[in-house]
Scaffold this motif. Structure first.
Motif, PDB file in Angstrom:
ATOM      1  N   LEU A 174     -27.017 102.141  54.278  1.00 53.70           N
ATOM      2  CA  LEU A 174     -26.180 103.471  54.853  1.00 53.70           C
ATOM      3  C   LEU A 174     -27.177 104.602  55.512  1.00 53.70           C
ATOM      4  N   ALA A 175     -28.347 104.563  54.595  1.00 52.39           N
ATOM      5  CA  ALA A 175     -29.291 105.682  54.923  1.00 52.39           C
ATOM      6  C   ALA A 175     -30.057 105.372  56.067  1.00 52.39           C
ATOM      7  N   THR A 176     -30.025 104.121  56.569  1.00 53.51           N
ATOM      8  CA  THR A 176     -30.786 103.917  57.657  1.00 53.51           C
ATOM      9  C   THR A 176     -29.933 103.506  58.765  1.00 53.51           C
ATOM     10  N   ALA A 177     -28.876 103.158  58.661  1.00 58.91           N
ATOM     11  CA  ALA A 177     -27.708 102.755  59.803  1.00 58.91           C
ATOM     12  C   ALA A 177     -26.798 103.840  60.151  1.00 58.91           C
ATOM     13  N   TRP A 178     -26.675 104.946  59.319  1.00 56.18           N
ATOM     14  CA  TRP A 178     -25.783 106.137  59.708  1.00 56.18           C
ATOM     15  C   TRP A 178     -26.581 106.875  60.703  1.00 56.18           C
ATOM     16  N   LEU A 196     -15.666 103.603  53.660  1.00 54.78           N
ATOM     17  CA  LEU A 196     -14.633 102.828  53.613  1.00 54.78           C
ATOM     18  C   LEU A 196     -14.814 101.400  53.265  1.00 54.78           C
ATOM     19  N   GLY A 197     -15.762 100.879  53.879  1.00 59.20           N
ATOM     20  CA  GLY A 197     -16.455  99.394  53.700  1.00 59.20           C
ATOM     21  C   GLY A 197     -16.843  99.183  52.227  1.00 59.20           C
ATOM     22  N   ALA A 198     -17.630 100.147  51.885  1.00 58.34           N
ATOM     23  CA  ALA A 198     -18.148 100.284  50.288  1.00 58.34           C
ATOM     24  C   ALA A 198     -16.886 100.185  49.290  1.00 58.34           C
ATOM     25  N   LEU A 199     -15.871 101.125  49.714  1.00 56.66           N
ATOM     26  CA  LEU A 199     -14.747 101.205  48.949  1.00 56.66           C
ATOM     27  C   LEU A 199     -13.814  99.901  48.641  1.00 56.66           C
ATOM     28  N   ILE A 200     -13.626  99.371  49.788  1.00 60.55           N
ATOM     29  CA  ILE A 200     -12.860  97.992  49.597  1.00 60.55           C
ATOM     30  C   ILE A 200     -13.936  96.961  49.345  1.00 60.55           C
ATOM     31  N   GLY A 201     -15.245  97.192  49.091  1.00 63.86           N
ATOM     32  CA  GLY A 201     -15.996  95.923  48.775  1.00 63.86           C
ATOM     33  C   GLY A 201     -16.587  95.020  49.471  1.00 63.86           C
ATOM     34  N   ALA A 202     -16.940  95.661  50.701  1.00 64.62           N
ATOM     35  CA  ALA A 202     -17.702  94.687  51.779  1.00 64.62           C
ATOM     36  C   ALA A 202     -19.074  94.653  51.629  1.00 64.62           C
ATOM     37  N   PRO A 203     -19.458  93.149  51.448  1.00 63.60           N
ATOM     38  CA  PRO A 203     -20.791  92.862  51.121  1.00 63.60           C
ATOM     39  C   PRO A 203     -21.659  93.424  51.956  1.00 63.60           C
ATOM     40  N   GLY A 204     -22.853  93.896  51.489  1.00 63.66           N
ATOM     41  CA  GLY A 204     -24.079  94.327  52.162  1.00 63.66           C
ATOM     42  C   GLY A 204     -24.057  96.019  52.490  1.00 63.66           C
ATOM     43  N   VAL A 205     -22.969  96.547  52.208  1.00 58.93           N
ATOM     44  CA  VAL A 205     -22.881  98.065  52.393  1.00 58.93           C
ATOM     45  C   VAL A 205     -23.476  98.725  50.899  1.00 58.93           C
ATOM     46  N   THR A 206     -24.860  99.025  50.914  1.00 57.25           N
ATOM     47  CA  THR A 206     -25.467  99.847  50.079  1.00 57.25           C
ATOM     48  C   THR A 206     -26.019 101.031  50.529  1.00 57.25           C
ATOM     49  N   VAL A 221     -19.628 111.613  62.220  1.00 61.29           N
ATOM     50  CA  VAL A 221     -18.954 111.516  60.854  1.00 61.29           C
ATOM     51  C   VAL A 221     -18.242 109.956  60.915  1.00 61.29           C
ATOM     52  N   ALA A 222     -17.883 109.221  61.973  1.00 62.98           N
ATOM     53  CA  ALA A 222     -17.418 107.981  61.876  1.00 62.98           C
ATOM     54  C   ALA A 222     -18.219 106.920  61.606  1.00 62.98           C
ATOM     55  N   PRO A 223     -19.548 106.898  61.699  1.00 60.71           N
ATOM     56  CA  PRO A 223     -20.419 105.788  61.107  1.00 60.71           C
ATOM     57  C   PRO A 223     -20.366 105.927  59.629  1.00 60.71           C
ATOM     58  N   GLY A 224     -20.584 107.058  59.088  1.00 67.27           N
ATOM     59  CA  GLY A 224     -20.509 107.253  57.663  1.00 67.27           C
ATOM     60  C   GLY A 224     -18.911 106.965  56.894  1.00 67.27           C
ATOM     61  N   MET A 225     -17.926 107.097  57.699  1.00 66.52           N
ATOM     62  CA  MET A 225     -16.582 106.867  57.341  1.00 66.52           C
ATOM     63  C   MET A 225     -16.295 105.430  57.196  1.00 66.52           C
TER      64      MET A 225
END
Length: 172
Positions: A125-129, A111-121, A103-107
């Motif tokens: 996410l589908a390949t890294a998680w 959270l990174g996408a929620l706060i606007g981290a660049p590069g989180v698409t 669960v942690a990598p997805g969280m």
């Protein structure tokens, strides 16, 4: 007091190994030793100490030099996962650590996408998680065993030796 120092030492060792060995040698196929150590310690200590351990470990991880994320991101996620692992760890510690490992990598990405981290698409996410979850699941039994050996004994109930002192004692 000794259990608290041992938990801090285990977190320090996990942080040093993560930054100096694991991230440099394994590159993108690296497990998150700090996350696994927090989850394993939380299963041994309980929910509130697990949350405190998770916050401290996450904050230390946030402050380490190659940080390219928002300060407090790991602290928030590891605090929540430490509490959850502490709650579930009384019954099934390996399952609690494995669930946190998945669960942690997805969280963190969410959270990174929620706060606007660049590069989180979504494609990232589908390949890294899945890759992060697999790496964490492979390393989870080893970290759980190491924490069990070094931390020793069974999980303590409320009372002496807690990470968070019982400030409610003595109140009417």
């Amino acid at each position: 007091m000794a259990r608290n120092l041992l938990a801090a030492l285990l977190l320090f060792v996990a942080l040093v190994l993560q930054v100096s060995v694991v991230n440099r040698l394994l590159l993108s196929w690296a497990p998150d030793l700090v996350l696994l150590t927090v989850a394993a310690l939380a299963t041994r200590r309980g929910p509130v100490p697990g949350a405190v351990i998770g916050f401290c470990g996450g904050l230390a991880y946030d402050l380490l030099p190659p940080s390219n994320h928002t300060l407090g991101q790991y602290a928030l996620v590891l605090c929540a996962l430490g509490y959850a692992a502490g709650r579930a760890g009384d019954r099934v510690p390996p399952v609690a650590v494995a669930a946190c490992a998945v669960v942690a990598p997805g969280m963190l990405a969410g959270l990174g996408a929620l706060i606007g981290a660049p590069g989180v698409t979504w494609p990232v996410l589908a390949t890294a998680w899945p890759r992060a979850a697999i790496c964490n699941l492979v390393a989870a039994p080893l970290v759980l065993w190491a924490v069990k050996v070094t931390h020793g004994g069974h999980r303590r109930r409320a009372g002496g030796g807690e990470l968070v002192p019982s400030w409610r004692r003595g109140t009417a």
